[in-house]
Design an enzyme around this catalytic site. Structure first.
Site, PDB file in Angstrom:
ATOM      1  N   SER A 143      27.690  51.573  26.738  1.00 20.02           N
ATOM      2  CA  SER A 143      27.293  52.826  27.397  1.00 20.02           C
ATOM      3  C   SER A 143      27.187  53.915  26.337  1.00 20.02           C
ATOM      4  O   SER A 143      27.782  53.792  25.251  1.00 20.02           O
ATOM      5  CB  SER A 143      28.361  53.228  28.419  1.00 20.02           C
ATOM      6  OG  SER A 143      28.134  54.551  28.883  1.00 20.02           O
ATOM      7  N   TYR A 156      36.991  55.109  31.899  1.00 19.04           N
ATOM      8  CA  TYR A 156      35.682  54.459  31.733  1.00 19.04           C
ATOM      9  C   TYR A 156      35.223  54.576  30.276  1.00 19.04           C
ATOM     10  O   TYR A 156      34.757  53.608  29.679  1.00 19.04           O
ATOM     11  CB  TYR A 156      34.667  55.104  32.685  1.00 19.04           C
ATOM     12  CG  TYR A 156      33.280  54.509  32.609  1.00 19.04           C
ATOM     13  CD1 TYR A 156      32.976  53.303  33.240  1.00 19.04           C
ATOM     14  CD2 TYR A 156      32.263  55.152  31.902  1.00 19.04           C
ATOM     15  CE1 TYR A 156      31.701  52.757  33.178  1.00 19.04           C
ATOM     16  CE2 TYR A 156      30.984  54.616  31.828  1.00 19.04           C
ATOM     17  CZ  TYR A 156      30.708  53.419  32.470  1.00 19.04           C
ATOM     18  OH  TYR A 156      29.445  52.875  32.396  1.00 19.04           O
TER      19      TYR A 156
HETATM   20  P1  NAD Z   1      25.924  48.753  39.515  1.00 13.41           P
HETATM   21  O1  NAD Z   1      27.174  49.247  40.150  1.00 13.41           O
HETATM   22  O2  NAD Z   1      24.619  49.031  40.154  1.00 13.41           O
HETATM   23  O3  NAD Z   1      26.042  47.188  39.237  1.00 13.41           O
HETATM   24  C1  NAD Z   1      27.218  46.603  38.737  1.00 13.41           C
HETATM   25  C2  NAD Z   1      27.318  45.187  39.247  1.00 13.41           C
HETATM   26  O4  NAD Z   1      28.516  44.611  38.702  1.00 13.41           O
HETATM   27  C3  NAD Z   1      27.448  45.114  40.793  1.00 13.41           C
HETATM   28  O5  NAD Z   1      26.546  44.165  41.303  1.00 13.41           O
HETATM   29  C4  NAD Z   1      28.885  44.701  41.005  1.00 13.41           C
HETATM   30  O6  NAD Z   1      29.084  43.896  42.178  1.00 13.41           O
HETATM   31  C5  NAD Z   1      29.158  43.896  39.735  1.00 13.41           C
HETATM   32  N1  NAD Z   1      30.591  43.781  39.497  1.00 13.41           N
HETATM   33  C6  NAD Z   1      31.540  44.735  39.614  1.00 13.41           C
HETATM   34  N2  NAD Z   1      32.747  44.226  39.385  1.00 13.41           N
HETATM   35  C7  NAD Z   1      32.569  42.906  39.087  1.00 13.41           C
HETATM   36  C8  NAD Z   1      33.448  41.854  38.758  1.00 13.41           C
HETATM   37  N3  NAD Z   1      34.765  42.035  38.694  1.00 13.41           N
HETATM   38  N4  NAD Z   1      32.906  40.631  38.508  1.00 13.41           N
HETATM   39  C9  NAD Z   1      31.580  40.445  38.577  1.00 13.41           C
HETATM   40  N5  NAD Z   1      30.693  41.400  38.910  1.00 13.41           N
HETATM   41  C10 NAD Z   1      31.197  42.633  39.158  1.00 13.41           C
HETATM   42  O7  NAD Z   1      25.970  49.375  38.040  1.00 13.41           O
HETATM   43  P2  NAD Z   1      24.822  49.536  36.916  1.00 13.41           P
HETATM   44  O8  NAD Z   1      24.544  50.985  36.804  1.00 13.41           O
HETATM   45  O9  NAD Z   1      23.718  48.580  37.115  1.00 13.41           O
HETATM   46  O10 NAD Z   1      25.687  49.140  35.625  1.00 13.41           O
HETATM   47  C11 NAD Z   1      25.467  47.953  34.893  1.00 13.41           C
HETATM   48  C12 NAD Z   1      26.090  48.110  33.523  1.00 13.41           C
HETATM   49  O11 NAD Z   1      25.490  49.199  32.831  1.00 13.41           O
HETATM   50  C13 NAD Z   1      27.580  48.417  33.542  1.00 13.41           C
HETATM   51  O12 NAD Z   1      28.195  47.762  32.439  1.00 13.41           O
HETATM   52  C14 NAD Z   1      27.634  49.916  33.355  1.00 13.41           C
HETATM   53  O13 NAD Z   1      28.873  50.341  32.831  1.00 13.41           O
HETATM   54  C15 NAD Z   1      26.490  50.088  32.369  1.00 13.41           C
HETATM   55  N6  NAD Z   1      25.937  51.434  32.303  1.00 13.41           N
HETATM   56  C16 NAD Z   1      25.281  51.984  33.359  1.00 13.41           C
HETATM   57  C17 NAD Z   1      24.729  53.262  33.235  1.00 13.41           C
HETATM   58  C18 NAD Z   1      23.936  53.925  34.334  1.00 13.41           C
HETATM   59  O14 NAD Z   1      23.550  55.086  34.178  1.00 13.41           O
HETATM   60  N7  NAD Z   1      23.637  53.250  35.422  1.00 13.41           N
HETATM   61  C19 NAD Z   1      24.875  53.972  32.017  1.00 13.41           C
HETATM   62  C20 NAD Z   1      25.589  53.379  30.976  1.00 13.41           C
HETATM   63  C21 NAD Z   1      26.112  52.100  31.116  1.00 13.41           C
END
Ligand code: NAD
Length: 253
Positions: A143, A156
């Protein structure tokens, strides 16, 4: 466009957001995708989307914070396809909503358990398999918080710093093994996780775009997916232990 026919790719957290976008992109490139998530409905929906578009995908339910479940997921993929070429460790839970003094211990344990231990366990089992094959590529989803803290996100942020540490140290450990290990640092990407964070943010959407992107828009899951595809491809054969920001320029400020 990459050609990943005959390749096997695992995406954790593929039932939503960025993980779903990455799974769809690997399937479009011809890979057989192991769609993994703790959320069965979301994971099966991703598999349906891939199959209806003519791609190959199988759902593996797995909570990445459980060593037993991660072991059996990787075993299952290898039994089904004979190998694991690519692994995208994307599953994570979002940020807390309190300042550090008020964060409950259970929230700390949950965020660290999924975001840090989950990546650690997945890498362990993926690397053991990839060592046997003599090749593989791993991409951890970190991130911009891996570099820059935000208000009310201390746990986080710490978890995403740890993803960077795991990535870089594993790259040193695995140098010369044939396995390439890199990470992506997404900025603000339109997903359910971002929507939840925005609901807790005092500033509105326009202010978030202003603050989080230099190019006047939020990112889409496919922006991250394209970077993941490239990092797994032979075009990135000299890119190693690196973290690629996909952030609309946020970190350049
Ligand atoms: P999201 O919440 O839409 O998707 C996350 C997925 O992970 C969900 O389907 C959830 O069920 C799954 N998950 C959660 N806990 C779990 C577990 N214990 N075992 C297996 N699966 C699990 O989130 P996103 O925004 O798509 O995030 C995806 C990645 O990108 C993450 O690592 C997040 O930290 C990172 N990220 C997102 C953003 C953003 O702006 N969306 C920015 C920086 C980093």
């Amino acid at each position: 466009m990459q050609d990943f026919s005959e390749r096997s790719a695992l995406v954790t957290g593929a039932g939503s957001g960025i993980g779903r976008g990455i799974a769809l992109a690997f399937a479009r490139a011809g890979a057989r995708v192991a769609v993994s998530d703790v959320d069965v409905a979301g994971g099966e929906e991703t598999v349906g989307l891939i199959q209806r578009a003519g791609g190959q995908a199988v759902f593996y339910r797995c909570d990445v914070s459980s060593a037993a479940e991660v072991r059996s997921m990787v075993q299952g993929i290898v039994e089904d396809t004979g190998k694991l070429d690519f692994a995208i460790n994307n599953a994570a839970v979002g940020m807390e909503t309190d300042e550090l003094p008020d964060v409950p211990e259970a929230i700390f344990d949950r965020i660290m358990g999924v975001n840090v231990k989950g990546v650690f366990l997945c890498m362990q089992h993926e690397i053991r398999q990839m060592l046997q094959q003599g090749h593989g590529a791993i991409v951890n989803i970190a991130s911009v918080n891996s570099y820059r803290p935000q208000n009310r996100q201390s746990v986080y942020t710490a978890s995403k710093h740890a993803v960077l540490g795991l990535t870089r140290n594993a790259a040193i450990d695995m140098a010369g093994s044939g396995i390439r290990i890199n990470a992506i640092a997404p900025g603000a990407i339109e997903t359910p996780m971002l929507a939840a964070a925005l609901r807790n943010a005092p500033a509105g959407r326009d202010q978030v775009i202003d603050k989080m992107s230099l190019i006047g828009r939020l990112g889409q899951p496919d922006d991250v997916a394209k970077a993941a595809l490239w990092l797994c491809s032979d075009d990135a054969s000299f890119t190693y232990g690196h973290t690629l920001a996909v952030d609309g320029g946020y970190l350049s400020r």
